[in-house]
Write a protein that holds these residues in place. Sequence first.
Motif, PDB file in Angstrom:
ATOM      1  N   ARG A 129      42.527  70.597  53.849  1.00 46.81           N
ATOM      2  CA  ARG A 129      43.667  69.677  53.970  1.00 46.81           C
ATOM      3  C   ARG A 129      44.802  70.338  54.749  1.00 46.81           C
ATOM      4  O   ARG A 129      44.956  71.546  54.732  1.00 46.81           O
ATOM      5  CB  ARG A 129      44.178  69.284  52.586  1.00 46.81           C
ATOM      6  CG  ARG A 129      43.232  68.415  51.796  1.00 46.81           C
ATOM      7  CD  ARG A 129      43.755  68.166  50.388  1.00 46.81           C
ATOM      8  NE  ARG A 129      45.089  67.592  50.386  1.00 46.81           N
ATOM      9  CZ  ARG A 129      45.360  66.293  50.484  1.00 46.81           C
ATOM     10  NH1 ARG A 129      44.374  65.417  50.583  1.00 46.81           N
ATOM     11  NH2 ARG A 129      46.599  65.862  50.469  1.00 46.81           N
ATOM     12  N   GLU A 130      45.597  69.500  55.382  1.00 46.31           N
ATOM     13  CA  GLU A 130      46.806  69.991  56.039  1.00 46.31           C
ATOM     14  C   GLU A 130      47.903  70.115  54.981  1.00 46.31           C
ATOM     15  O   GLU A 130      47.782  69.580  53.897  1.00 46.31           O
ATOM     16  CB  GLU A 130      47.226  69.020  57.143  1.00 46.31           C
ATOM     17  CG  GLU A 130      46.220  68.980  58.277  1.00 46.31           C
ATOM     18  CD  GLU A 130      46.660  68.090  59.415  1.00 46.31           C
ATOM     19  OE1 GLU A 130      47.855  67.742  59.489  1.00 46.31           O
ATOM     20  OE2 GLU A 130      45.800  67.736  60.224  1.00 46.31           O
ATOM     21  N   GLY A 131      48.946  70.815  55.293  1.00 46.44           N
ATOM     22  CA  GLY A 131      50.082  70.879  54.388  1.00 46.44           C
ATOM     23  C   GLY A 131      50.366  72.268  53.851  1.00 46.44           C
ATOM     24  O   GLY A 131      51.517  72.601  53.587  1.00 46.44           O
ATOM     25  N   LEU A 132      49.335  73.075  53.648  1.00 41.50           N
ATOM     26  CA  LEU A 132      49.512  74.460  53.215  1.00 41.50           C
ATOM     27  C   LEU A 132      48.643  75.355  54.091  1.00 41.50           C
ATOM     28  O   LEU A 132      47.533  74.963  54.463  1.00 41.50           O
ATOM     29  CB  LEU A 132      49.082  74.651  51.753  1.00 41.50           C
ATOM     30  CG  LEU A 132      49.890  73.974  50.662  1.00 41.50           C
ATOM     31  CD1 LEU A 132      49.230  74.201  49.302  1.00 41.50           C
ATOM     32  CD2 LEU A 132      51.325  74.485  50.644  1.00 41.50           C
ATOM     33  N   SER A 133      49.141  76.536  54.357  1.00 39.76           N
ATOM     34  CA  SER A 133      48.330  77.517  55.082  1.00 39.76           C
ATOM     35  C   SER A 133      47.305  78.109  54.117  1.00 39.76           C
ATOM     36  O   SER A 133      47.424  77.971  52.893  1.00 39.76           O
ATOM     37  CB  SER A 133      49.224  78.632  55.635  1.00 39.76           C
ATOM     38  OG  SER A 133      49.748  79.406  54.557  1.00 39.76           O
ATOM     39  N   LEU A 134      46.316  78.782  54.660  1.00 36.72           N
ATOM     40  CA  LEU A 134      45.339  79.455  53.802  1.00 36.72           C
ATOM     41  C   LEU A 134      46.022  80.522  52.955  1.00 36.72           C
ATOM     42  O   LEU A 134      45.663  80.730  51.792  1.00 36.72           O
ATOM     43  CB  LEU A 134      44.220  80.071  54.640  1.00 36.72           C
ATOM     44  CG  LEU A 134      43.308  79.077  55.343  1.00 36.72           C
ATOM     45  CD1 LEU A 134      42.252  79.802  56.156  1.00 36.72           C
ATOM     46  CD2 LEU A 134      42.656  78.135  54.343  1.00 36.72           C
ATOM     47  N   ARG A 135      47.009  81.183  53.505  1.00 33.91           N
ATOM     48  CA  ARG A 135      47.781  82.181  52.762  1.00 33.91           C
ATOM     49  C   ARG A 135      48.449  81.529  51.550  1.00 33.91           C
ATOM     50  O   ARG A 135      48.384  82.047  50.435  1.00 33.91           O
ATOM     51  CB  ARG A 135      48.809  82.811  53.692  1.00 33.91           C
ATOM     52  CG  ARG A 135      49.554  83.975  53.119  1.00 33.91           C
ATOM     53  CD  ARG A 135      50.520  84.541  54.196  1.00 33.91           C
ATOM     54  NE  ARG A 135      51.057  85.810  53.792  1.00 33.91           N
ATOM     55  CZ  ARG A 135      52.071  85.955  52.953  1.00 33.91           C
ATOM     56  NH1 ARG A 135      52.656  84.905  52.422  1.00 33.91           N
ATOM     57  NH2 ARG A 135      52.507  87.164  52.631  1.00 33.91           N
ATOM     58  N   GLU A 136      49.102  80.397  51.777  1.00 32.41           N
ATOM     59  CA  GLU A 136      49.768  79.690  50.680  1.00 32.41           C
ATOM     60  C   GLU A 136      48.762  79.192  49.649  1.00 32.41           C
ATOM     61  O   GLU A 136      49.019  79.245  48.442  1.00 32.41           O
ATOM     62  CB  GLU A 136      50.589  78.521  51.231  1.00 32.41           C
ATOM     63  CG  GLU A 136      51.776  78.979  52.053  1.00 32.41           C
ATOM     64  CD  GLU A 136      52.385  77.882  52.905  1.00 32.41           C
ATOM     65  OE1 GLU A 136      53.603  77.951  53.154  1.00 32.41           O
ATOM     66  OE2 GLU A 136      51.648  76.952  53.340  1.00 32.41           O
ATOM     67  N   ARG A 137      47.626  78.733  50.097  1.00 34.98           N
ATOM     68  CA  ARG A 137      46.586  78.274  49.168  1.00 34.98           C
ATOM     69  C   ARG A 137      46.079  79.436  48.302  1.00 34.98           C
ATOM     70  O   ARG A 137      45.840  79.262  47.110  1.00 34.98           O
ATOM     71  CB  ARG A 137      45.438  77.617  49.918  1.00 34.98           C
ATOM     72  CG  ARG A 137      45.824  76.275  50.512  1.00 34.98           C
ATOM     73  CD  ARG A 137      44.666  75.569  51.173  1.00 34.98           C
ATOM     74  NE  ARG A 137      45.142  74.404  51.886  1.00 34.98           N
ATOM     75  CZ  ARG A 137      45.503  73.251  51.330  1.00 34.98           C
ATOM     76  NH1 ARG A 137      45.429  73.103  50.028  1.00 34.98           N
ATOM     77  NH2 ARG A 137      45.926  72.241  52.063  1.00 34.98           N
TER      78      ARG A 137
END
Length: 115
Positions: A46-54
């Motif tokens: 999904r868009e909206g968060l980076s992989l880092r944030e996830r």
Amino acid sequence: MDNERFERGCKKLSEVDGQVGEEVVAPLGDLGKYIVEFAFGDIYSREGLSLREREIATIAMLASRSGVEPQLRVHIKAGFNVGLSKEEIEEIIIQTVPYSGFPTAINALNVLKEF
């Protein structure tokens, strides 16, 4: 099986975990396919968060639970893979203390010390 969904999941899993992710889900058979399709093909894509944030969110959630140390190890490795430092992961774990308590944070820090 939705091949497009599975392929999207495989690609995202590789971005997050590198080859380690494949090694974790491959022995799980159908359950591994479901993880790839849903967690990585749908949610992580999904868009909206980076992989880092996830990974920050995932590490925090896993650090807040007891009995999930094997999954926490996988996601700490993924956190390193997407740019988190050991110090940042320690801070993520410390942030869980007011909401989940000391015992789970201690367990999570012990897992982090393995790296």
